[in-house]
Design a protein around this motif. Structure first.
Motif, PDB file in Angstrom:
ATOM      1  N   ASN A 148      24.196  -2.045  15.117  1.00  0.00           N
ATOM      2  CA  ASN A 148      24.916  -2.121  16.391  1.00  0.00           C
ATOM      3  C   ASN A 148      26.389  -1.787  16.201  1.00  0.00           C
ATOM      4  O   ASN A 148      26.984  -1.061  16.997  1.00  0.00           O
ATOM      5  CB  ASN A 148      24.732  -3.510  17.017  1.00  0.00           C
ATOM      6  CG  ASN A 148      25.324  -3.579  18.411  1.00  0.00           C
ATOM      7  OD1 ASN A 148      25.125  -2.669  19.214  1.00  0.00           O
ATOM      8  ND2 ASN A 148      26.056  -4.640  18.685  1.00  0.00           N
ATOM      9  N   ALA A 149      27.003  -2.330  15.146  1.00  0.00           N
ATOM     10  CA  ALA A 149      28.431  -2.060  14.879  1.00  0.00           C
ATOM     11  C   ALA A 149      28.643  -0.576  14.619  1.00  0.00           C
ATOM     12  O   ALA A 149      29.639   0.000  15.074  1.00  0.00           O
ATOM     13  CB  ALA A 149      28.900  -2.883  13.696  1.00  0.00           C
ATOM     14  N   MET A 150      27.731   0.083  13.891  1.00  0.00           N
ATOM     15  CA  MET A 150      27.873   1.528  13.634  1.00  0.00           C
ATOM     16  C   MET A 150      27.730   2.317  14.923  1.00  0.00           C
ATOM     17  O   MET A 150      28.481   3.285  15.140  1.00  0.00           O
ATOM     18  CB  MET A 150      26.857   1.975  12.583  1.00  0.00           C
ATOM     19  CG  MET A 150      27.199   1.451  11.186  1.00  0.00           C
ATOM     20  SD  MET A 150      26.177   2.156   9.872  1.00  0.00           S
ATOM     21  CE  MET A 150      24.605   1.375  10.172  1.00  0.00           C
ATOM     22  N   ARG A 151      26.794   1.925  15.772  1.00  0.00           N
ATOM     23  CA  ARG A 151      26.630   2.618  17.067  1.00  0.00           C
ATOM     24  C   ARG A 151      27.901   2.480  17.921  1.00  0.00           C
ATOM     25  O   ARG A 151      28.355   3.446  18.517  1.00  0.00           O
ATOM     26  CB  ARG A 151      25.432   2.044  17.825  1.00  0.00           C
ATOM     27  CG  ARG A 151      24.120   2.503  17.303  1.00  0.00           C
ATOM     28  CD  ARG A 151      22.979   2.080  18.233  1.00  0.00           C
ATOM     29  NE  ARG A 151      21.719   2.302  17.590  1.00  0.00           N
ATOM     30  CZ  ARG A 151      20.776   1.384  17.399  1.00  0.00           C
ATOM     31  NH1 ARG A 151      20.950   0.161  17.879  1.00  0.00           N
ATOM     32  NH2 ARG A 151      19.671   1.666  16.789  1.00  0.00           N
ATOM     33  N   GLU A 152      28.450   1.263  17.949  1.00  0.00           N
ATOM     34  CA  GLU A 152      29.672   1.032  18.713  1.00  0.00           C
ATOM     35  C   GLU A 152      30.846   1.829  18.159  1.00  0.00           C
ATOM     36  O   GLU A 152      31.770   2.164  18.898  1.00  0.00           O
ATOM     37  CB  GLU A 152      30.004  -0.460  18.748  1.00  0.00           C
ATOM     38  CG  GLU A 152      29.064  -1.268  19.630  1.00  0.00           C
ATOM     39  CD  GLU A 152      29.362  -2.758  19.612  1.00  0.00           C
ATOM     40  OE1 GLU A 152      30.353  -3.184  18.977  1.00  0.00           O
ATOM     41  OE2 GLU A 152      28.599  -3.493  20.249  1.00  0.00           O
ATOM     42  N   ALA A 153      30.801   2.134  16.869  1.00  0.00           N
ATOM     43  CA  ALA A 153      31.864   2.922  16.244  1.00  0.00           C
ATOM     44  C   ALA A 153      31.610   4.421  16.408  1.00  0.00           C
ATOM     45  O   ALA A 153      32.373   5.243  15.897  1.00  0.00           O
ATOM     46  CB  ALA A 153      31.978   2.554  14.772  1.00  0.00           C
ATOM     47  N   GLY A 154      30.522   4.780  17.090  1.00  0.00           N
ATOM     48  CA  GLY A 154      30.234   6.183  17.345  1.00  0.00           C
ATOM     49  C   GLY A 154      29.430   6.860  16.242  1.00  0.00           C
ATOM     50  O   GLY A 154      29.310   8.087  16.235  1.00  0.00           O
ATOM     51  N   LEU A 155      28.894   6.098  15.330  1.00  0.00           N
ATOM     52  CA  LEU A 155      28.060   6.683  14.266  1.00  0.00           C
ATOM     53  C   LEU A 155      26.606   6.713  14.720  1.00  0.00           C
ATOM     54  O   LEU A 155      26.164   5.793  15.408  1.00  0.00           O
ATOM     55  CB  LEU A 155      28.189   5.865  12.982  1.00  0.00           C
ATOM     56  CG  LEU A 155      29.596   5.799  12.378  1.00  0.00           C
ATOM     57  CD1 LEU A 155      29.637   4.794  11.254  1.00  0.00           C
ATOM     58  CD2 LEU A 155      30.002   7.172  11.884  1.00  0.00           C
TER      59      LEU A 155
END
Length: 156
Positions: A148-155
């Motif tokens: 989730n954190a990676m998705r929120e960072a645009g990854l």
């Protein structure tokens, strides 16, 4: 020859793995001699630059760069009846505990000159919760948080 009944007793032996000379006797010799067995963290354990900060208040860092590290310990899984293919899923602390328990039994066997009733003998091990597989499993439980954190960072 006496016909007295055997009196139950507890034989306490010690087996351990320490930095330095390695075993219990060596540990006490190292203490007596005042040996400093602390060393820098080996690169095989963790990269100092990833975890070290000289500021003791730095978040998520340690200001320690030294520790007591044991030398590699030989382990033959077949000696303990462990199928070699299961070694990957076995925590190193468990394997070291087996080595220490085996050393304890050898110590008792030697000191009793072989007069030990193995059917009445047990080994009790101390346990720690901060073993490598415990941390690994806890980390895997956090995978959804990381994703989730990676998705929120645009990854992707």
């Amino acid at each position: 020859m006496s016909s007295k009944a055997a009196i139950p007793i507890a034989i306490v032996g010690m087996g351990a793995i320490f930095p330095g000379r390695g075993d219990v006797t060596g540990f006490w010799r190292d203490v007596f001699e005042g040996r400093d067995l602390l060393s820098d963290v080996p690169a095989s354990h963790w990269l100092v630059e990833d975890y070290y900060d000289s500021d003791p208040l730095a978040k998520d860092k340690t200001y320690g760069r030294r520790g007591g590290f044991i030398d590699p310990v030989a382990f033959d899984p077949l000696t303990f009846g462990i199928p070699p293919k299961t070694m990957e899923g076995t925590d190193t602390a468990q394997l070291l505990a087996l080595v220490a328990a085996y050393a304890t039994l050898q110590d008792i066997e030697r000191d009793s000159e072989g007069r030990i009733d193995k059917s009445r003998t047990s080994v009790i091990l101390g346990v720690a919760s901060a073993t490598e597989l415990t941390a690994h499993m806890a980390g895997r439980l956090q995978r959804p948080v990381w994703v989730n954190a990676m998705r929120e960072a645009g990854l992707p």
